[in-house]
Design a protein around this motif. Structure first.
Motif, short mmCIF file in Angstrom:
data_model
loop_
_atom_site.label_atom_id
_atom_site.label_comp_id
_atom_site.label_asym_id
_atom_site.label_seq_id
_atom_site.Cartn_x
_atom_site.Cartn_y
_atom_site.Cartn_z
N LYS A 84 0.73 -1.28 -0.04
CA LYS A 84 -0.10 0.08 -0.03
C LYS A 84 0.86 1.00 0.06
O LYS A 84 1.76 1.23 0.73
CB LYS A 84 -0.98 0.18 1.15
CG LYS A 84 -2.04 1.25 1.23
CD LYS A 84 -3.05 1.00 2.34
CE LYS A 84 -3.46 2.30 2.09
NZ LYS A 84 -5.11 2.06 2.45
N THR A 85 0.58 2.17 -0.63
CA THR A 85 1.27 3.53 -0.68
C THR A 85 0.71 4.66 -0.09
O THR A 85 -0.51 4.89 0.01
CB THR A 85 1.34 3.93 -2.17
OG1 THR A 85 1.86 3.08 -3.07
CG2 THR A 85 1.88 5.30 -2.47
N TYR A 86 1.52 5.09 0.89
CA TYR A 86 0.99 6.19 1.64
C TYR A 86 1.52 7.52 1.24
O TYR A 86 0.84 8.51 1.34
CB TYR A 86 1.46 5.89 3.45
CG TYR A 86 0.78 4.82 3.97
CD1 TYR A 86 -0.54 4.78 4.22
CD2 TYR A 86 1.52 3.71 4.24
CE1 TYR A 86 -1.31 3.73 4.81
CE2 TYR A 86 0.74 2.50 4.75
CZ TYR A 86 -0.67 2.79 5.01
OH TYR A 86 -1.31 1.43 5.53
N LYS A 87 2.93 7.40 0.57
CA LYS A 87 3.10 8.64 0.13
C LYS A 87 4.22 8.35 -0.95
O LYS A 87 5.05 7.39 -0.75
CB LYS A 87 3.98 9.55 1.17
CG LYS A 87 4.59 10.89 0.65
CD LYS A 87 5.10 11.96 1.76
CE LYS A 87 5.55 13.16 1.33
NZ LYS A 87 6.14 13.89 2.30
N ALA A 88 4.25 8.83 -2.15
CA ALA A 88 4.92 9.00 -3.05
C ALA A 88 5.14 9.95 -4.03
O ALA A 88 4.60 10.82 -4.22
CB ALA A 88 4.57 7.54 -4.15
N LEU A 91 4.08 13.41 -2.83
CA LEU A 91 2.54 13.33 -2.77
C LEU A 91 1.80 12.34 -1.74
O LEU A 91 2.18 11.19 -1.74
CB LEU A 91 1.98 13.26 -3.97
CG LEU A 91 2.49 14.34 -5.07
CD1 LEU A 91 1.88 13.94 -6.39
CD2 LEU A 91 2.01 15.71 -4.67
N LEU A 92 1.11 12.55 -0.82
CA LEU A 92 0.31 11.84 0.30
C LEU A 92 -0.76 11.21 -0.73
O LEU A 92 -1.32 11.76 -1.71
CB LEU A 92 -0.30 12.76 1.26
CG LEU A 92 0.63 13.22 2.29
CD1 LEU A 92 -0.16 14.15 3.31
CD2 LEU A 92 1.24 12.08 3.06
N ALA A 93 -1.14 9.98 -0.41
CA ALA A 93 -1.87 9.08 -0.98
C ALA A 93 -3.49 9.34 -0.25
O ALA A 93 -3.36 9.90 0.67
CB ALA A 93 -1.75 7.62 -0.87
N ASP A 94 -4.39 8.90 -0.58
CA ASP A 94 -5.56 8.80 -0.32
C ASP A 94 -5.62 7.79 0.96
O ASP A 94 -5.38 6.72 0.63
CB ASP A 94 -6.76 8.35 -1.36
CG ASP A 94 -7.86 8.32 -0.96
OD1 ASP A 94 -8.42 8.94 0.06
OD2 ASP A 94 -8.94 8.03 -1.62
N PHE A 95 -6.11 8.64 1.97
CA PHE A 95 -6.06 7.88 3.07
C PHE A 95 -7.57 7.47 3.65
O PHE A 95 -7.78 6.98 4.73
CB PHE A 95 -5.67 8.71 4.26
CG PHE A 95 -4.15 8.60 4.52
CD1 PHE A 95 -3.28 7.75 5.06
CD2 PHE A 95 -3.46 9.66 3.84
CE1 PHE A 95 -1.93 7.57 5.24
CE2 PHE A 95 -2.07 9.41 3.79
CZ PHE A 95 -1.36 8.62 4.54
#
Length: 104
Positions: A84-88, A91-95
């Motif tokens: 799961k991506t939290y930040k890439a 840019l922050l991912a959709d939480f």
């Protein structure tokens, strides 16, 4: 229609450097695979860090076992799947909470 799965893995490789070219020759060979998104020389316990994309966990695993680990000079690999991506890329991912079935 089922959503196409896209899997990213980070693979650490221990390799034997070549006498005249060091890590460059084996890194260039690895970087030429279309599955390889990035390849870095690293300090620490492993020599190379490779980012790989595939259509499924099995496809990436087969690439590692059938292609990467069989290259002359590759001593070992350690594969880590990104779940799961939290930040890439800054840019922050959709939480939003994961959509899961309720436990009854």
């Amino acid at each position: 229609m089922k959503k196409k799965e896209n899997v990213t893995a980070v693979i650490e490789l221990k390799v034997t450097p070549a006498k005249d070219t060091g890590f460059a020759k084996i890194a260039q060979k690895i970087a030429k695979f279309p599955q390889v998104e990035a390849c870095f020389l690293m300090s620490g316990a492993y020599d190379l860090l490779v980012f790989v994309n595939g259509a499924s966990l099995q496809e990436v695993a087969l690439f590692v076992s059938g292609q990467l680990s069989t290259i002359e000079g590759v001593l070992s690999t350690a594969t880590h799947f990104m779940l799961k991506t939290y930040k890439a890329k800054g840019l922050l991912a959709d939480f939003a909470p994961d959509r899961r079935l309720p436990v009854v």
